[in-house]
Design an enzyme around this catalytic site. Structure first.
Site, PDB file in Angstrom:
ATOM      1  CE1 TYR A   1      -4.054  -1.814   0.283  1.00 32.59           C
ATOM      2  CE2 TYR A   1      -3.290  -2.652   2.390  1.00 32.59           C
ATOM      3  CZ  TYR A   1      -4.207  -2.670   1.362  1.00 32.59           C
ATOM      4  OH  TYR A   1      -5.271  -3.525   1.405  1.00 32.59           O
TER       5      TYR A   1
ATOM      6  CB  SER B   1      -3.144  -4.368  -6.315  1.00 32.20           C
ATOM      7  OG  SER B   1      -4.472  -4.865  -6.171  1.00 32.20           O
ATOM      8  CG  ASP B   2      -2.157  -5.190   0.303  1.00 34.92           C
ATOM      9  OD1 ASP B   2      -3.065  -6.025   0.493  1.00 34.92           O
ATOM     10  OD2 ASP B   2      -1.384  -4.834   1.213  1.00 34.92           O
ATOM     11  CG  PHE B   3      -7.082  -7.828  -1.004  1.00 33.51           C
ATOM     12  CD1 PHE B   3      -6.102  -8.278  -1.863  1.00 33.51           C
ATOM     13  CD2 PHE B   3      -8.024  -8.739  -0.554  1.00 33.51           C
ATOM     14  CE1 PHE B   3      -6.057  -9.593  -2.272  1.00 33.51           C
ATOM     15  CE2 PHE B   3      -7.993 -10.067  -0.954  1.00 33.51           C
ATOM     16  CZ  PHE B   3      -7.004 -10.494  -1.820  1.00 33.51           C
TER      17      PHE B   3
END
Length: 689
Positions: A221, A252-254
């Site tokens: 992030y 990607s991170d969520f």
């Protein structure tokens, strides 16, 4: 050409040229919209179904992404970690930090095989549980999810887990790439690091996992040097692909990992997870000419390549493997092997048969296996400290008080010979911070995230001191994700154990150590300081800042550099026996350095020792650490016996990064040291280049 045909051709001749060829052929069969779909997460339906019908909001089933039914291309099926498999009700292993304390990458490989089986049994084909972010300051709330403070230790353990997953047909996903070690400000913080610090300190463990075969990697992030990780071309393309030769795909991170779809795609971010949010506009951006089909082909091709390369080894497992006796036994073994004995005055441990034991404290009889965020594993049972000790020593010999009231604890311990006080932290004091997504200046009390203090709670300290005053033999069992400052009460305890968050069999593993059924051999994967200020700076929400410099030094390298004495050094851990290391030699042979030593068990019980190899550069022109861990080996030695240890260190592992050349170099003289922790070493010889 469909996926089954591509897979068949590659299985018959699994070389890179064939992989490239079948990937391109399959890509050529796809429409542009199908290729775009490969780049998008599709977990909305799964999440809604879990929320409405199962009371679960996160990863109750595998989260799908991509896929193409027309060509038989399977979706990426995501499951989280790293304590085990988050889906369903699986085996909750000890947290990664405890597994780092085992200093046993062979054991981590075996654990990885279990994770692969349980993931397969529930239908997942990607495991995002290879968490290898570096522990820079113990304030970090998610420290429990990684293996420690040292890049080499992180790399060895992460590579072992990666290798196990990939060899069993599960795509390994190291995370969070990169410099992710502050939780509450993870959506805002900008971590600054110069080129040398980046390559020598914060990235080598990621490269080691890539070299071990990882076919995916998750972006973080945070920002690095002013740019969000998921749109950071230097990280995602210049380093990951061009320097390291990474063939797999990035995800990607969520939810909040991607801010601008065009920037992310062009930087090298291949897949948005778990839903398409920013990437919902990809078709629109293609029509406007802001992206080209060639941009999409790069990302879609990398996703296909990962599936084709990994899935031939996939073995569908029956659900009966989940929580099997073999798996729970391995979880117990890992928990006992990673438990660290910090103190054992007058050798009061182990506890002999028929002794009376009182188990007291806030975690005496409470399930405490770590964070309740994305790493939570929903096991159907957990053995608490009290239950494990009672199982081993008998209900007639064990009493319990679950709380911090000193009078009630004293009453419970009235007839005991030993008191075991269980203290530390839980998911309310440290872990993933989801309450407000990091967007307020003040953090609600007891909401997880980064620690508010490096000391255990005041009422725990009061309880320790009160139990010490009883005159009974006092054992303090620390549960938590990383280091605490404990100097104020260390003298009160006769023995101190650090059991971290030890998983579903943690109570039984604790009893194994207390009874002497298992001789402790865990080593600290971090440094325990005398003072909070001995650690690097840290940022909290209340600091009202978002930028921080990640310097070259941290952990034991910082203590060495400043000549500050730690209370317990990196790599430290006692045993119920005694070891001596002798006959240390180091010899360079081509591209490798071989370090030999003899380990003598001078005590009267069998035990494990971790032989640690450190290198010290004698180059005085460049600023370099006093010493760096570059090898380790855990061995078992019988009472009164000796064992020979040989550790091979590749020359590449001792090189330093040259920013001017953009490459690595080994120069001058290196002193090779062998020891049992970072402060207890003996010289093995010099190597000259």
């Amino acid at each position: 050409m469909n996926f089954e045909k591509a897979l068949q051709i590659y299985k018959e001749n699994p070389v890179s040229e064939v992989l490239e060829s079948v990937t391109n052929q399959l890509l050529g069969e796809m429409t542009l919209k199908e290729k775009v779909r490969l780049m998008q997460g599709h977990a909305m339906g799964v999440t809604i179904k879990n929320t409405l019908t199962k009371g679960r909001y996160y990863n109750g089933e595998a989260y799908p992404a991509g896929g193409c039914k027309r060509l038989g291309i399977p979706p990426v099926l995501f499951t989280d970690g790293p304590r085990g498999i988050v889906m369903g009700k699986c085996t909750c292993f000890p947290v990664s930090m405890l597994r780092g304390a085992t200093f046993d990458d062979e054991l981590e490989y075996e654990i990885g095989k279990v994770f692969a089986k349980e993931a397969s049994a529930l239908g997942a084909n990607l495991y995002a549980g290879v968490c290898i972010n570096l522990l820079r300051n113990p304030m970090w709330g998610r420290a429990q999810e990684t293996y420690g403070e040292d890049p080499f230790l992180l790399g060895k353990m992460g590579a072992a887990l990666t290798k196990a997953m990939q060899e069993n047909g599960i795509i390994a996903c190291p995370k969070h790439y990169a410099l992710n070690s502050i939780e509450d400000l993870r959506f805002k913080v900008d971590a600054k690091a110069d080129e040398r610090t980046l390559h020598e300190v914060y990235l080598p463990h990621f490269k080691r996992c890539i070299d071990a075969g990882a076919m995916s990697i998750m972006g973080a992030y945070n920002k690095v040097n002013g740019t969000y990780c998921c749109e950071n071309k230097e990280l995602l393309t210049d380093i990951l692909r061009d320097k390291w030769g990474f063939e797999g795909f990035t995800l990607s991170d969520f939810f909040y990992g991607i801010y601008d779809a065009v920037r992310s795609v062009k930087a090298g971010m291949d897949m948005e997870m778990p839903y398409f949010f920013r990437y919902a506009v990809l078709n629109h951006k293609l029509k406007k000419g802001e992206l080209t089909e060639a941009d999409i082909d790069l990302s879609a091709g990398r996703i296909l390549k990962a599936l084709i390369k990994t899935l031939p080894a996939y073995k569908e497992q029956p659900k009966s493997v989940i929580l099997s006796k073999e798996h729970t036994a391995l979880a117990r073994k890992a928990a006992s092997k990673g438990t660290v004995l910090l103190k054992n005055s007058n050798k009061i441990l182990p506890i002999s048969e028929n002794k009376k034991i009182a188990v007291v404290g806030r975690y005496a009889n409470k399930i405490n296996v770590g964070d309740h965020g994305s790493s939570n594993v929903y096991s159907p049972y957990t053995v608490t400290a009290y239950e494990g000790i009672k199982n081993r020593f008998g209900s007639d010999n064990v009493t319990v008080y679950n709380g911090c009231d000193t009078e009630k604890a004293a009453q419970a311990a009235k007839k005991s010979d030993y008191i075991v006080v269980c203290v530390g932290s839980d998911w309310l004091q440290e872990g993933e911070f989801l309450v407000n997504l990091g967007n307020v200046k003040k953090k609600p009390k007891g909401s997880g995230g980064d620690r508010a203090d490096l000391r255990i709670p005041a009422e725990d300290v009061e309880l320790i001191k009160a139990m010490s005053a009883t005159g009974k033999k006092l054992v303090v069992n620390i549960m938590g994700g990383s280091a605490y400052v404990i100097k104020e009460w260390t003298d009160c305890a006769d023995a101190i154990l650090f059991s971290f968050y030890s998983g579903l069999e943690g109570g039984n593993a604790l009893a194994d150590i207390l009874s002497g059924d298992v001789t402790p051999g865990g080593k600290l994967p971090f440094t325990i300081a005398y003072n909070d200020t001995d650690y690097p700076d840290f940022l909290h929400i209340a600091d009202n800042k978002t930028k921080i410099d990640y310097g070259y030094y941290h952990g034991y390298t910082l203590f060495d550099k400043k000549n500050v004495e730690p209370q317990y050094p990196f790599g430290f851990g006692l045993s119920y026996t005694d070891f001596e290391i002798s006959g240390c030699t180091a010899e360079k042979d081509g591209d490798n350095i071989t370090v030999n030593a003899t380990v003598n068990n001078t005590g009267d019980v069998c035990g494990d020792e971790v032989v640690q190899v450190y290198f010290s550069s004698k180059n005085t022109l460049d600023d370099r650490p006093v010493k760096l861990l570059k090898g380790f080996k855990r061995i078992t030695v019988g009472a009164g016996e000796s064992a020979e240890v040989s550790i091979t260190v590749p020359v590449d592992d001792i090189k330093f990064y040259d920013p001017e050349a953009g490459d690595w170099k080994a120069d001058g003289e290196y002193m090779v040291m062998v020891g049992t922790d970072s402060r207890n070493t003996v010289a093995a010889g010099e190597i000259t280049f």
